[in-house]
Scaffold this motif. Structure first.
Motif, PDB file in Angstrom:
ATOM      1  N   ASP A 107       0.809  -1.230   0.000  1.00  0.00           N
ATOM      2  CA  ASP A 107       0.000   0.000   0.000  1.00  0.00           C
ATOM      3  C   ASP A 107       0.839   1.275   0.000  1.00  0.00           C
ATOM      4  O   ASP A 107       0.276   2.376  -0.071  1.00  0.00           O
ATOM      5  CB  ASP A 107      -0.923   0.033   1.237  1.00  0.00           C
ATOM      6  CG  ASP A 107      -2.042  -0.990   1.134  1.00  0.00           C
ATOM      7  OD1 ASP A 107      -2.613  -1.142   0.036  1.00  0.00           O
ATOM      8  OD2 ASP A 107      -2.341  -1.656   2.154  1.00  0.00           O
ATOM      9  N   ASP A 187       2.426  -8.940   5.904  1.00  0.00           N
ATOM     10  CA  ASP A 187       1.783  -7.815   5.222  1.00  0.00           C
ATOM     11  C   ASP A 187       1.337  -8.206   3.807  1.00  0.00           C
ATOM     12  O   ASP A 187       0.287  -7.767   3.340  1.00  0.00           O
ATOM     13  CB  ASP A 187       2.740  -6.622   5.143  1.00  0.00           C
ATOM     14  CG  ASP A 187       2.968  -5.978   6.500  1.00  0.00           C
ATOM     15  OD1 ASP A 187       2.206  -6.282   7.437  1.00  0.00           O
ATOM     16  OD2 ASP A 187       3.929  -5.179   6.625  1.00  0.00           O
ATOM     17  N   TYR A 189       0.419 -11.198   2.799  1.00  0.00           N
ATOM     18  CA  TYR A 189      -0.769 -12.047   2.921  1.00  0.00           C
ATOM     19  C   TYR A 189      -2.013 -11.192   3.155  1.00  0.00           C
ATOM     20  O   TYR A 189      -3.062 -11.407   2.528  1.00  0.00           O
ATOM     21  CB  TYR A 189      -0.584 -13.049   4.064  1.00  0.00           C
ATOM     22  CG  TYR A 189      -1.788 -13.918   4.299  1.00  0.00           C
ATOM     23  CD1 TYR A 189      -2.048 -15.009   3.469  1.00  0.00           C
ATOM     24  CD2 TYR A 189      -2.667 -13.639   5.344  1.00  0.00           C
ATOM     25  CE1 TYR A 189      -3.173 -15.796   3.674  1.00  0.00           C
ATOM     26  CE2 TYR A 189      -3.792 -14.423   5.557  1.00  0.00           C
ATOM     27  CZ  TYR A 189      -4.042 -15.497   4.717  1.00  0.00           C
ATOM     28  OH  TYR A 189      -5.159 -16.284   4.922  1.00  0.00           O
ATOM     29  N   LYS A 190      -1.902 -10.215   4.045  1.00  0.00           N
ATOM     30  CA  LYS A 190      -3.039  -9.323   4.312  1.00  0.00           C
ATOM     31  C   LYS A 190      -3.427  -8.554   3.048  1.00  0.00           C
ATOM     32  O   LYS A 190      -4.615  -8.358   2.773  1.00  0.00           O
ATOM     33  CB  LYS A 190      -2.684  -8.345   5.436  1.00  0.00           C
ATOM     34  CG  LYS A 190      -2.565  -8.976   6.812  1.00  0.00           C
ATOM     35  CD  LYS A 190      -2.222  -7.932   7.852  1.00  0.00           C
ATOM     36  CE  LYS A 190      -2.109  -8.534   9.239  1.00  0.00           C
ATOM     37  NZ  LYS A 190      -1.734  -7.510  10.267  1.00  0.00           N
ATOM     38  N   TYR A 191      -2.427  -8.115   2.311  1.00  0.00           N
ATOM     39  CA  TYR A 191      -2.702  -7.347   1.091  1.00  0.00           C
ATOM     40  C   TYR A 191      -3.477  -8.204   0.093  1.00  0.00           C
ATOM     41  O   TYR A 191      -4.426  -7.729  -0.541  1.00  0.00           O
ATOM     42  CB  TYR A 191      -1.393  -6.858   0.474  1.00  0.00           C
ATOM     43  CG  TYR A 191      -1.590  -5.989  -0.751  1.00  0.00           C
ATOM     44  CD1 TYR A 191      -1.821  -4.625  -0.618  1.00  0.00           C
ATOM     45  CD2 TYR A 191      -1.571  -6.546  -2.031  1.00  0.00           C
ATOM     46  CE1 TYR A 191      -2.020  -3.825  -1.737  1.00  0.00           C
ATOM     47  CE2 TYR A 191      -1.764  -5.759  -3.161  1.00  0.00           C
ATOM     48  CZ  TYR A 191      -1.992  -4.400  -3.000  1.00  0.00           C
ATOM     49  OH  TYR A 191      -2.204  -3.610  -4.103  1.00  0.00           O
ATOM     50  N   TYR A 192      -3.085  -9.474  -0.066  1.00  0.00           N
ATOM     51  CA  TYR A 192      -3.788 -10.367  -0.989  1.00  0.00           C
ATOM     52  C   TYR A 192      -5.248 -10.532  -0.579  1.00  0.00           C
ATOM     53  O   TYR A 192      -6.146 -10.589  -1.418  1.00  0.00           O
ATOM     54  CB  TYR A 192      -3.128 -11.744  -1.038  1.00  0.00           C
ATOM     55  CG  TYR A 192      -1.697 -11.727  -1.496  1.00  0.00           C
ATOM     56  CD1 TYR A 192      -1.261 -10.842  -2.481  1.00  0.00           C
ATOM     57  CD2 TYR A 192      -0.760 -12.605  -0.934  1.00  0.00           C
ATOM     58  CE1 TYR A 192       0.056 -10.827  -2.890  1.00  0.00           C
ATOM     59  CE2 TYR A 192       0.563 -12.598  -1.345  1.00  0.00           C
ATOM     60  CZ  TYR A 192       0.949 -11.705  -2.323  1.00  0.00           C
ATOM     61  OH  TYR A 192       2.263 -11.700  -2.711  1.00  0.00           O
ATOM     62  N   GLN A 193      -5.481 -10.624   0.729  1.00  0.00           N
ATOM     63  CA  GLN A 193      -6.849 -10.817   1.211  1.00  0.00           C
ATOM     64  C   GLN A 193      -7.723  -9.594   0.918  1.00  0.00           C
ATOM     65  O   GLN A 193      -8.910  -9.723   0.621  1.00  0.00           O
ATOM     66  CB  GLN A 193      -6.833 -11.076   2.730  1.00  0.00           C
ATOM     67  CG  GLN A 193      -6.105 -12.347   3.155  1.00  0.00           C
ATOM     68  CD  GLN A 193      -6.731 -13.604   2.560  1.00  0.00           C
ATOM     69  OE1 GLN A 193      -7.944 -13.803   2.632  1.00  0.00           O
ATOM     70  NE2 GLN A 193      -5.902 -14.453   1.968  1.00  0.00           N
ATOM     71  N   GLN A 194      -7.129  -8.417   0.978  1.00  0.00           N
ATOM     72  CA  GLN A 194      -7.902  -7.178   0.824  1.00  0.00           C
ATOM     73  C   GLN A 194      -7.908  -6.630  -0.601  1.00  0.00           C
ATOM     74  O   GLN A 194      -8.733  -5.781  -0.933  1.00  0.00           O
ATOM     75  CB  GLN A 194      -7.355  -6.117   1.787  1.00  0.00           C
ATOM     76  CG  GLN A 194      -7.439  -6.517   3.238  1.00  0.00           C
ATOM     77  CD  GLN A 194      -6.658  -5.575   4.151  1.00  0.00           C
ATOM     78  OE1 GLN A 194      -6.099  -4.579   3.707  1.00  0.00           O
ATOM     79  NE2 GLN A 194      -6.628  -5.908   5.438  1.00  0.00           N
ATOM     80  N   ASN A 195      -6.979  -7.098  -1.437  1.00  0.00           N
ATOM     81  CA  ASN A 195      -6.842  -6.550  -2.795  1.00  0.00           C
ATOM     82  C   ASN A 195      -6.687  -7.680  -3.800  1.00  0.00           C
ATOM     83  O   ASN A 195      -5.659  -7.809  -4.475  1.00  0.00           O
ATOM     84  CB  ASN A 195      -5.635  -5.610  -2.885  1.00  0.00           C
ATOM     85  CG  ASN A 195      -5.714  -4.449  -1.912  1.00  0.00           C
ATOM     86  OD1 ASN A 195      -6.293  -3.416  -2.186  1.00  0.00           O
ATOM     87  ND2 ASN A 195      -5.111  -4.642  -0.737  1.00  0.00           N
ATOM     88  N   GLN A 198      -4.862  -7.708  -7.477  1.00  0.00           N
ATOM     89  CA  GLN A 198      -3.944  -6.588  -7.628  1.00  0.00           C
ATOM     90  C   GLN A 198      -2.510  -7.048  -7.365  1.00  0.00           C
ATOM     91  O   GLN A 198      -2.266  -7.801  -6.416  1.00  0.00           O
ATOM     92  CB  GLN A 198      -4.296  -5.462  -6.635  1.00  0.00           C
ATOM     93  CG  GLN A 198      -5.637  -4.795  -6.901  1.00  0.00           C
ATOM     94  CD  GLN A 198      -5.642  -4.068  -8.228  1.00  0.00           C
ATOM     95  OE1 GLN A 198      -4.676  -3.408  -8.597  1.00  0.00           O
ATOM     96  NE2 GLN A 198      -6.741  -4.193  -8.971  1.00  0.00           N
TER      97      GLN A 198
END
Length: 218
Positions: A107, A187, A189-195, A198
């Motif tokens: 992000d 971080d 892994y969290k990004y994949y879950q939310q985006n 992308q």
């Protein structure tokens, strides 16, 4: 009195003859100049060297900017490599250069203001971190557990030659910094879950090819 009148007539005839000769001389000189200028103008030939440098990625023509994307990033992943193929089909040697104008790590976005296009500037939202060209290259090699390396096959391309600008993403299973590996792994892994869908990492690379300046011989 008669002698004076004859003298005046003689002077008048002399003046007329002089003016006539001056007029002829002026006409001939003007005509000769016109012929000279016309001849020079019609025989002047100027050759302008053609300038043509093409950029391709995966057999697709691109502009001078390329976005290097990493869809998923995690420790121990396979290396990701891309190459921009550059062909100099012009009549001048080309000097290659590149700059990273924008880098997004999950992000967080880093930008080099002077390298941004007007469109990129219009899309900024104020959360970006401004850095210099040198700083962003240092960051890619030192600040993260993964690395993005950018190299040339050659910095100059002669007429008819081809070369590449190569990009390589690596993230070793053990980068030597367990804390950074864990932090960016979580971080990511969290990004994949939310985006979903992308890319996790993007680097916009601006590639330029300029005409090589002729060196004056002494």
């Amino acid at each position: 009195m008669k002698r004076k009148r004859e003298e005046r007539r003689r002077r008048r005839r002399l003046k007329l003859r002089t003016l006539f000769m001056l007029s002829l001389t002026l006409i001939f000189n003007t005509y000769a100049w016109f012929l000279y200028v016309t001849t020079v103008s019609t025989n002047m030939q100027v050759h302008v060297d053609a300038w043509s440098v093409n950029f391709e990625v995966d057999d697709q023509i691109i502009d001078e900017e390329f976005i290097f994307e990493i869809d998923q990033a995690y420790p121990g992943m396979a290396d990701v490599e891309k190459s921009v193929n550059i062909t100099n089909s012009g009549e001048k040697d080309a000097v290659l250069n590149y700059k990273v104008s924008m880098l997004r790590i999950l992000d967080q976005v880093y930008v080099v203001p002077e390298e941004l296009s007007e469109e990129d500037k219009a899309n900024l939202d104020g959360t970006e971190i401004e850095v210099t060209s040198d700083e962003i290259l240092r960051m890619l090699n030192e600040d993260f557990p993964f690395k993005i390396e950018i190299t040339y096959s050659d910095t100059e391309l002669g007429m008819g030659e081809s070369g590449t600008v190569d990009m390589k993403f690596t993230w070793e299973y053990d980068s030597g910094n367990d804390e950074l590996d864990t932090q960016y792994g979580v971080d990511s892994y969290k990004y994949y879950q939310q985006n979903a869908g992308q890319p996790a990492i993007q680097a916009k690379i601006k590639i330029t090819a300029e005409q090589k300046q002729d060196t004056a011989t002494p």
